[in-house]
Design a protein around this motif. Sequence first.
Motif, PDB file in Angstrom:
ATOM      1  N   UNK A 169      24.384 -30.487   0.775  1.00 44.15           N
ATOM      2  CA  UNK A 169      24.201 -28.894   0.613  1.00 44.15           C
ATOM      3  C   UNK A 169      22.960 -28.520   0.653  1.00 44.15           C
ATOM      4  N   UNK A 209      29.077 -25.661   0.161  1.00 42.35           N
ATOM      5  CA  UNK A 209      29.041 -25.202  -1.389  1.00 42.35           C
ATOM      6  C   UNK A 209      30.391 -24.563  -1.707  1.00 42.35           C
ATOM      7  N   UNK A 215      32.477 -27.647  -2.693  1.00 41.32           N
ATOM      8  CA  UNK A 215      31.922 -28.262  -4.133  1.00 41.32           C
ATOM      9  C   UNK A 215      32.782 -27.210  -5.068  1.00 41.32           C
ATOM     10  N   UNK A 216      32.251 -25.965  -5.036  1.00 42.24           N
ATOM     11  CA  UNK A 216      32.621 -25.224  -6.116  1.00 42.24           C
ATOM     12  C   UNK A 216      33.662 -24.485  -6.000  1.00 42.24           C
ATOM     13  N   UNK A 243      35.770 -22.996 -17.257  1.00 39.70           N
ATOM     14  CA  UNK A 243      35.617 -23.695 -15.878  1.00 39.70           C
ATOM     15  C   UNK A 243      35.035 -22.844 -14.809  1.00 39.70           C
ATOM     16  N   UNK A 299      31.485 -22.012 -15.429  1.00 48.74           N
ATOM     17  CA  UNK A 299      30.710 -22.876 -15.208  1.00 48.74           C
ATOM     18  C   UNK A 299      30.478 -23.024 -13.233  1.00 48.74           C
ATOM     19  N   UNK A 300      31.731 -22.753 -12.765  1.00 42.61           N
ATOM     20  CA  UNK A 300      31.697 -22.911 -11.372  1.00 42.61           C
ATOM     21  C   UNK A 300      31.056 -21.762 -10.691  1.00 42.61           C
ATOM     22  N   UNK A 321      27.301 -22.428 -10.983  1.00 42.37           N
ATOM     23  CA  UNK A 321      27.047 -23.463  -9.869  1.00 42.37           C
ATOM     24  C   UNK A 321      26.854 -22.827  -8.806  1.00 42.37           C
ATOM     25  N   UNK A 322      27.431 -21.682  -8.214  1.00 45.57           N
ATOM     26  CA  UNK A 322      27.295 -20.995  -7.086  1.00 45.57           C
ATOM     27  C   UNK A 322      26.188 -20.376  -7.036  1.00 45.57           C
TER      28      UNK A 322
END
Lengths: 240, 278
Positions: free
Chosen positions: A76, A88, A91-92, B78, B81-82, B85-86
């Motif tokens: 990415x 992305x 993954x997310x 969770x 957290x994501x 991350x984004x």
Amino acid sequence: MTSIEHPSEERLLSYADASLSEDEQRTVEEHIAECAECTQLARQSLRFEKLWGLSAREHGDVVRRAALEAALAAEEARAAPGLRERLSTWRSRWAGLAETAASIALESAQKGTQVVAEGLESLTRPGSAWQLAPATGGAIRGTGEGGESALLTTSLSTTSSRARLAVQGGDAPEVTVRIDGVPESVRPLVVLLSTDSAHQVRLTQAERPEGTSYLIARFEDLPVGTYVVAVEPLESGNGQ
Amino acid sequence: MPDTAAELGDLVREHERRLYGFFRARVRDDSAADDLAQETWVEVLGHGDTFDPGLGSFWTFTRIWADFVLRRHWEGRRRERERVDRGPSGDEDHDFDAGDRPDVDLLAAEDAASLSRALRHVLACALSCPRPPNEIIAFGFTKLEWRPREITMNLSDSTLSHLALRLERDYAALVPDPEIAAAFEPLREKLEQTLADLLSDPRSKRAYAHVPDGPTGPIALEAYFAPDANPESTITRWWDTVKRAVFRQLREQGALDEAQSGVGRAESAGRKTDGANP
């Protein structure tokens, strides 16, 4: 047990593995409600119990998932904008889980390359109909000179999409992912990740050979080693 | 459900401290535990018409809702957290159904990378823990999902050296982590030592007094079984001994605090215990 009489470390471990009687559990939980020190020990015990309870197979699942997540993140970071967005999302949105995935081991054998390939349900996104599993169960194995191959396929259905994975040993080992029955506009990404020390990643987009109704992603000239192959979830905006 | 508000109030009062303790053991901070306990009472009261004393106690009913609330909490962590991350340009509005995701629990709320590191560390501690190799090997085969009965039936006449090699090979086949091999080194070293070298406490020395002298590696597993005990129970006891040794080691290292609580390493020296175990 009074509020100042702490449960032993042993008892808190037993609390964590749920081996206490109902009355003992109650006593421990009421104590925890008042004792910061035992709260900490109970938290540690519960975390330890979870870690301890995972089998080697589950440990392997976690390692592969971490490796795939890291590989997606690395790709990415260097991808062009459109591709970056898809990686992305993969993954997310899906925490690195794939539409379908398999582990592959290419091993040196006396007469060429030995291949062991196995579907990875643990890396497959919930709800996917593409569980790569050999018809006979267990792993697919093949050995030989000149390109003996191993083949994994989903259970066939006339109405649903399906993926097939062909792993070829021999002098020039290669992995081919073939995807049938998906709409023409869909072209998922396919990742091949080395799970050996180098953790090298190859990323490609499945292509539709002219005049065919299926998609192909091919990885050639693979060195002996272990790999994970993973297909982008079909709901990630994959080229539609 | 109780007929009167007074009866209901009595039940809630009876269990509220325990419910808070239940959550306090499982989440990272006390205010979250308090919030989750309150959320649970809201669910319990809101679904009171489904409580059937014939199916279980009021606490059992409350625990079902507590588990539900806890899973919802971890799922929220969770998602959070994501979102992090984004990043700010991520798809913040994307909606998904929690039912699409795998089971959420204490560990699933962690990212795979930190969980992978934690599992490697636990394995390394187990393979290097201050216990004799027969006990560590028994632990290893249970990790490979061998039952005590299968171990005693199929592996008893194999030497520890052979079993250690097999354990390492089978573990490596399941866990594609290049750093795993190094974790087995302490076990390999123990196989060249004698029990006298490895055991320091008199109790352990007595327990293994019947084992022949010499390096541990060339001795068959069955030679380590206690003469007067069921071998399967012995395997279970070895596994449990290793487990407790590893837990103590990880606690001393503070390794169990990492992703769970953020609580410091309060030392428990001088604790007055209930004396359930030594």
